[in-house]
Design a protein around this motif. Structure first.
Motif, PDB file in Angstrom:
ATOM      1  N   ALA A  23      42.207  31.875  42.102  1.00 14.81           N
ATOM      2  CA  ALA A  23      42.047  33.192  42.717  1.00 14.81           C
ATOM      3  C   ALA A  23      41.242  33.105  44.018  1.00 14.81           C
ATOM      4  O   ALA A  23      41.062  34.110  44.706  1.00 14.81           O
ATOM      5  CB  ALA A  23      41.370  34.142  41.736  1.00 14.81           C
ATOM      6  N   PRO A  33      38.190  35.970  37.321  1.00 17.36           N
ATOM      7  CA  PRO A  33      38.274  36.711  38.591  1.00 17.36           C
ATOM      8  C   PRO A  33      38.703  38.154  38.355  1.00 17.36           C
ATOM      9  O   PRO A  33      39.539  38.435  37.497  1.00 17.36           O
ATOM     10  CB  PRO A  33      39.356  35.951  39.370  1.00 17.36           C
ATOM     11  N   LYS A  87      43.290  37.642  32.076  1.00 19.49           N
ATOM     12  CA  LYS A  87      44.565  37.085  32.543  1.00 19.49           C
ATOM     13  C   LYS A  87      44.936  37.621  33.936  1.00 19.49           C
ATOM     14  O   LYS A  87      45.982  37.235  34.472  1.00 19.49           O
ATOM     15  CB  LYS A  87      45.703  37.446  31.569  1.00 19.49           C
ATOM     16  N   HIS A  88      44.113  38.502  34.473  1.00 21.48           N
ATOM     17  CA  HIS A  88      44.461  39.099  35.772  1.00 21.48           C
ATOM     18  C   HIS A  88      44.663  38.053  36.862  1.00 21.48           C
ATOM     19  O   HIS A  88      45.496  38.213  37.750  1.00 21.48           O
ATOM     20  CB  HIS A  88      43.385  40.103  36.204  1.00 21.48           C
ATOM     21  N   TRP A  89      43.896  36.960  36.793  1.00 24.63           N
ATOM     22  CA  TRP A  89      44.009  35.933  37.831  1.00 24.63           C
ATOM     23  C   TRP A  89      45.390  35.278  37.843  1.00 24.63           C
ATOM     24  O   TRP A  89      45.793  34.698  38.848  1.00 24.63           O
ATOM     25  CB  TRP A  89      42.921  34.876  37.651  1.00 24.63           C
ATOM     26  N   LYS A  90      46.088  35.394  36.727  1.00 24.57           N
ATOM     27  CA  LYS A  90      47.421  34.794  36.687  1.00 24.57           C
ATOM     28  C   LYS A  90      48.482  35.725  37.268  1.00 24.57           C
ATOM     29  O   LYS A  90      49.631  35.324  37.427  1.00 24.57           O
ATOM     30  CB  LYS A  90      47.814  34.465  35.240  1.00 24.57           C
ATOM     31  N   PHE A  91      48.091  36.960  37.528  1.00 25.22           N
ATOM     32  CA  PHE A  91      49.064  37.947  37.996  1.00 25.22           C
ATOM     33  C   PHE A  91      48.985  38.120  39.505  1.00 25.22           C
ATOM     34  O   PHE A  91      47.908  38.088  40.099  1.00 25.22           O
ATOM     35  CB  PHE A  91      48.792  39.299  37.324  1.00 25.22           C
ATOM     36  N   ALA A  94      40.673  41.513  39.321  1.00 27.45           N
ATOM     37  CA  ALA A  94      41.958  41.740  39.969  1.00 27.45           C
ATOM     38  C   ALA A  94      41.739  42.165  41.421  1.00 27.45           C
ATOM     39  O   ALA A  94      40.857  42.988  41.701  1.00 27.45           O
ATOM     40  CB  ALA A  94      42.738  42.813  39.213  1.00 27.45           C
ATOM     41  N   PHE A 131      44.085  43.589  42.969  1.00 28.20           N
ATOM     42  CA  PHE A 131      45.182  44.557  43.107  1.00 28.20           C
ATOM     43  C   PHE A 131      44.856  45.715  42.171  1.00 28.20           C
ATOM     44  O   PHE A 131      43.948  45.604  41.330  1.00 28.20           O
ATOM     45  CB  PHE A 131      46.519  43.910  42.735  1.00 28.20           C
TER      46      PHE A 131
END
Lengths: 283, 283
Positions: free
Chosen positions: A58, A263, B196-200, A265, A267
């Motif tokens: 990230a 991390p 899991k946000h870092w994967k998105f 988001a 977004f």
């Protein structure tokens, strides 16, 4: 705590005063407890490593990475640590480099050239199986470079490591400390088992004859590169289970201090959920 | 057997005809059996990999290595295969490369330049998390290169892979095949869990809108690079446990066919035992 016990204090180093069969910090626990402790370390260690990796992906970790440097005499167990300790975490976030005798191309450059190229990218756990320390260890014992040049290398290493740390990479240096007797037993085991013959080299016995020279080279290197920013740990390694657990614990505690976070988001999560909900059917 | 079932037959490819939720070769076994089968694969797989590594170290394997190429849409589980399948073997013998959008330096070279640099050395299991196939997949969908250039790349890839094989590296190509529904669920899960946000990436949904274009790009790539020497396997990947087991089984069977052997000693074992027995005491 175990980390503090194994951290080499500043000043002159006498490896003969450090018992390679000791198990500091374990309060009398033995092999069974040690193996259970290592297994229990697996999940927390993997969790911390994944957070570090996530930060790197990230790009929010300020370039942070970890570099584990493994040094030690032949048979001291660098490979065992790779398998049993480093093997506890997701291989996706690990970059292992095994340094052998330099190639012709490598020899054309400064001794740190190949090391710089192998530094972990942000978010990664880099592991050096042998390292730039060979250039002040075997290089000293075998006089592979002029004495004055080797003398300079300690300072060059310290400057290099400070620079690496400045760029965000925490360096964890572990010297796997075995006794000459343990080495003999392990060499013997390699000779006794045909499936271990590939790990044996007659040169190992030649090097062994210089045991005390290597020990002294280690003592000098440890003393002169045991800096505040990148200290050495001497890991008693006659007991393999203790060695694996000790390195794992130091790695874990180092990562825990770095406290990598998932991390946030970058977004709008709700908006993305809505996009996914309202999308035109995909097929 | 499972390998034969998943091997893509020559000729035109229709991915819509291949069920991503299927579990070919498992005779009705489910998740529990599948996970147990993967665990049971661990030791034999690690044993074969160590033999390959030993051959490489001893320089008796004629330069043999294995390269596992993992391709698939976002969320298809390349990372999961790295963790759960590749993670079964000693990380010392594994070299993983994750290919991202090419850097400026990489863009200055032919698309295979960075790939060549990442090929495994002898004895290693190299793993590509994405690969040179991106240069005919996203490059095609997103028109990142002129059409004529992309058209040439299929042949270039085939020539390259034949060359790699000729140099001793067995290539195992796995396309992780998921359904659009499974992808939506996995993207949803990434949005639902803060860790899991870092994967998105919002761009994932943009790419998803081009699902059928990607599917067609895959179909073309699979058809045109499904060579005798480096065939494709299409791995039904809606079920993670099946995907991990299938890739593990294919890897295992590939290594078993290569039949790497413990290298024979290139020294006189008895003589070395004697040397060790009769050495001057070392301390």
């Amino acid at each position: 705590m175990l980390e503090a016990l194994l951290r080499l204090p500043p000043g002159p180093v006498d490896l003969t005063a450090l018992d390679p069969a000791a198990t500091p910090g374990l309060d009398g626990g033995g092999k069974t407890e040690g193996k259970a402790a290592l297994a229990a370390l697996g999940d927390p260690l993997a969790d911390l490593q994944e957070r570090l990796f996530a930060e790197g992906r990230a790009d929010v970790g300020h370039g942070r990475a970890v570099l584990l440097v493994l040094q030690g005499m032949d048979t001291s167990g660098k490979g065992g640590v790779l398998r049993h300790t480093v093997g506890l975490v997701d291989p996706q976030g690990v970059r292992i480099t095994s340094f052998k005798a330099p190639t012709d191309e490598e020899r054309e450059h400064d001794f740190l050239w190949r090391v710089r190229r192998a530094l972990p990218e942000q978010g990664y756990l880099g592991v050096f199986d042998r390292s730039h320390y060979e250039d002040v260890l075997i290089a000293r014992v075998r006089a592979l470079a002029p004495v004055e040049e080797i003398e300079q290398r300690y300072d060059e290493i310290n400057a290099f490591e400070a620079e690496v740390l400045g760029a965000g990479t925490t360096i964890v240096k572990c010297m796997l400390h075995i006794s000459a007797d343990a080495q003999r037993e392990r060499l013997q085991a390699r000779l006794d088992k045909p499936e271990k013959h590939w790990k044996f080299n007659p040169g190992d016995i030649d090097e062994r004859a210089r045991w005390s020279e290597y020990r002294q080279a280690y003592e000098i290197a440890l003393e002169r590169t045991n800096t505040e920013v990148a200290p050495w740990h001497v890991i008693p390694s006659d007991r393999k289970w203790y060695r694996n657990l000790a390195v794992g614990t130091i790695l874990h505690d180092t990562l825990a201090r770095m406290a990598p976070q998932w991390p946030l988001a970058d977004f709008d999560v709700e908006e993305q959920k809505r996009r996914l909900r309202e999308e035109v059917p995909v097929r």
